[in-house]
Design an enzyme around this catalytic site. Structure first.
Site, PDB file in Angstrom:
ATOM      1  N   VAL A   1      -3.236  -2.595  -1.261  1.00 52.40           N
ATOM      2  CA  VAL A   1      -1.897  -3.035  -0.929  1.00 52.40           C
ATOM      3  C   VAL A   1      -0.815  -1.773  -1.282  1.00 52.40           C
ATOM      4  CG1 VAL A   1      -2.171  -5.615  -1.205  1.00 52.40           C
ATOM      5  CG2 VAL A   1      -1.439  -4.364  -3.197  1.00 52.40           C
ATOM      6  N   LYS A   2      -1.337  -0.974  -2.150  1.00 53.61           N
ATOM      7  CA  LYS A   2      -0.587   0.059  -2.544  1.00 53.61           C
ATOM      8  C   LYS A   2       0.806  -0.235  -2.914  1.00 53.61           C
ATOM      9  CE  LYS A   2      -3.594   3.556  -0.313  1.00 53.61           C
ATOM     10  NZ  LYS A   2      -4.339   2.794   0.865  1.00 53.61           N
TER      11      LYS A   2
END
Lengths: 305, 305
Positions: free
Chosen positions: A107-108
């Site tokens: 998901v960074k």
């Protein structure tokens, strides 16, 4: 409060899975247009796209999970389908967890304070009486330790793992990550923060709850970051379709074959890519997974020198 | 393909709204536990939490949108409720767009290539026959221009706006953003990329489709970044509960009162915070919004010197 469903540190769960199945990480970036005809969406609606992605992911797991310790599920490709997409992302994470795979929510995310806490809660904490969505989450370090610490804290508390972006494989990663300040690159500074937390939380196999994303496309660079973060699990994207091969990742492993997950997306989940799925697509998925696992297994002797 | 529902560049839509209602940006980070008793969730389930957040957001819009050009909706606080939470986030974005507000999806996304494209598609493109979810999106620059360009391209194509994190207001922002390389800080380098795209895309009022997040807590710093990015809309969090006041943001505006959105979350959407909502909470919301709008309106003479 400890998550009652977790039995051991994520770093040790991952080690056990890598011993059993090797370091392959199945990357899933759903592309319904590349799926076998019978698994394409029934319409162009986002509901059907999301539904088709989950159905295909089940097939990928059934065909390929025998040869992969982990899956890395890319949130972006689900979020483009908005609410149905995010619901499908959640379902894919849960399916893979139920099968006992190590689930990386790619998901960074990255924010500060209570906002990073909220993101960490989403991916690493038990929510609504269920076990955490993922074993690990990817995070971005631009905001500094105020952004990372809430994720580190959640990983400690719920036996999860945080993969912080350190050095990515894209060409423009040099614009920021390679800049040198007082003899140290930005990426090396982030690596130092990752290693400090990893060392502090190291578990039975020597790795902690803090890991790093390092591009697999430059062998020397990878060896350098491996040495800089001896207690950190590394997540290496870029294998297969993105150009890295077995020799590029050999230095990422310790003598036991632990220390790194090697992620491939297109080459494992759509090995035919633009060419169109063959009739025997299930066999093609199995073959692709076995091939990569074999390539990586063959590295072990070299890594033990 | 142009989005047929968009009529003009986001930078101009925003300018018109700021002329009409001033530069206040309502920040919404849902905290059901702070809501008025009658709007608290019916149970501790994530479905009820998400539903209550949407219902309360409607009330906030009804009470306070008269005094705010924009809303900034924080994805993290929704994602912690997983699928129902993300669905609620989407509903909140749509409600605010329907009311004609400028909607900032505060998601701080950032990846590379097709993955950044997928994120940009989610927030800035028409999806499933509907208009884009948001007018603007926040993004994180750690991956360099490979990460930013897909967002810039989507903003150009669909008349959206991208707020890139440049200099944040949290204490540890200095760990990375303030590092100096060849006389230039990391934040200044990101600012240069933001300004280049802003200049390239500048519309009627002189601002382009690329903007920047700059912390509002240091006046000199803000003036510096304002000068470095003359064509970029600035998004300034940190007003109110986080400590910044009117004098801290005065230099962010041009002589017309354009150029910056000033975001406040807790002080506008839960002005009573931990103390518990008063019976007259609707009036309290109105008062808080009017107070901030008045404070910012009073700045105009000073900004025109």
């Amino acid at each position: 409060m400890k998550d009652p469903t977790a039995r051991e540190p994520a770093a040790d769960r991952l080690a056990a899975l890598v011993f059993a199945k090797g370091p392959t990480c199945l990357g899933f970036d759903p592309r319904p247009e590349w799926a076998p005809p019978e698994l394409r969406p029934k319409s162009s609606s986002i509901e059907h796209a999301a539904e088709a992605a989950v159905a295909y992911f089940d097939e990928v797991l059934e065909a390929a999970s025998f040869a992969a310790a982990a899956v890395k599920i890319q949130a972006a490709f689900f979020e483009r389908w908005l609410a149905p997409g995010f619901a499908a992302f959640v379902r894919c994470c849960r399916r893979a967890r139920e099968l006992g795979m190590f689930v990386v929510a790619d998901v960074k995310r990255g924010d500060i304070g209570t906002t990073s806490e909220a993101y960490a809660e989403a991916y690493l904490s038990p929510v609504d009486g269920e076990s955490p969505l993922a074993d690990a989450v990817t995070v971005s370090p631009y905001l500094g330790s105020d952004g990372l610490n809430p994720f580190f804290a959640a990983a400690r508390r719920h036996d999860g793992l945080v993969f912080t972006l350190v050095k990515t494989s894209n060409p423009s990663s040099k614009e920021l990550q390679d800049l040198v300040v007082a003899g140290t690159t930005i990426a090396e500074r982030v690596a130092a923060a990752v290693e400090a937390e990893a060392e502090r939380t190291r578990a039975h196999f020597g790795y902690g709850s803090s890991g790093a994303v390092v591009g697999a496309t430059h062998r020397e660079e990878l060896a350098h970051f491996r040495a800089a973060m001896p207690h950190a699990w590394l997540l290496l994207p870029g294998y297969g379709a993105q150009g890295a091969g077995p020799q590029d990742v050999v230095d990422a492993f310790d003598r036991r074959g632990l220390g790194a997950l090697v992620a491939a997306s297109r080459s494992l989940t759509y090995p035919w890519a633009g060419a169109g799925a063959p009739d025997a697509w299930r066999a093609a998925l199995k073959t692709a997974a076995r091939k990569m696992a074999d390539e990586l297994a063959a590295l072990k002797p070299s890594a033990s020198t």
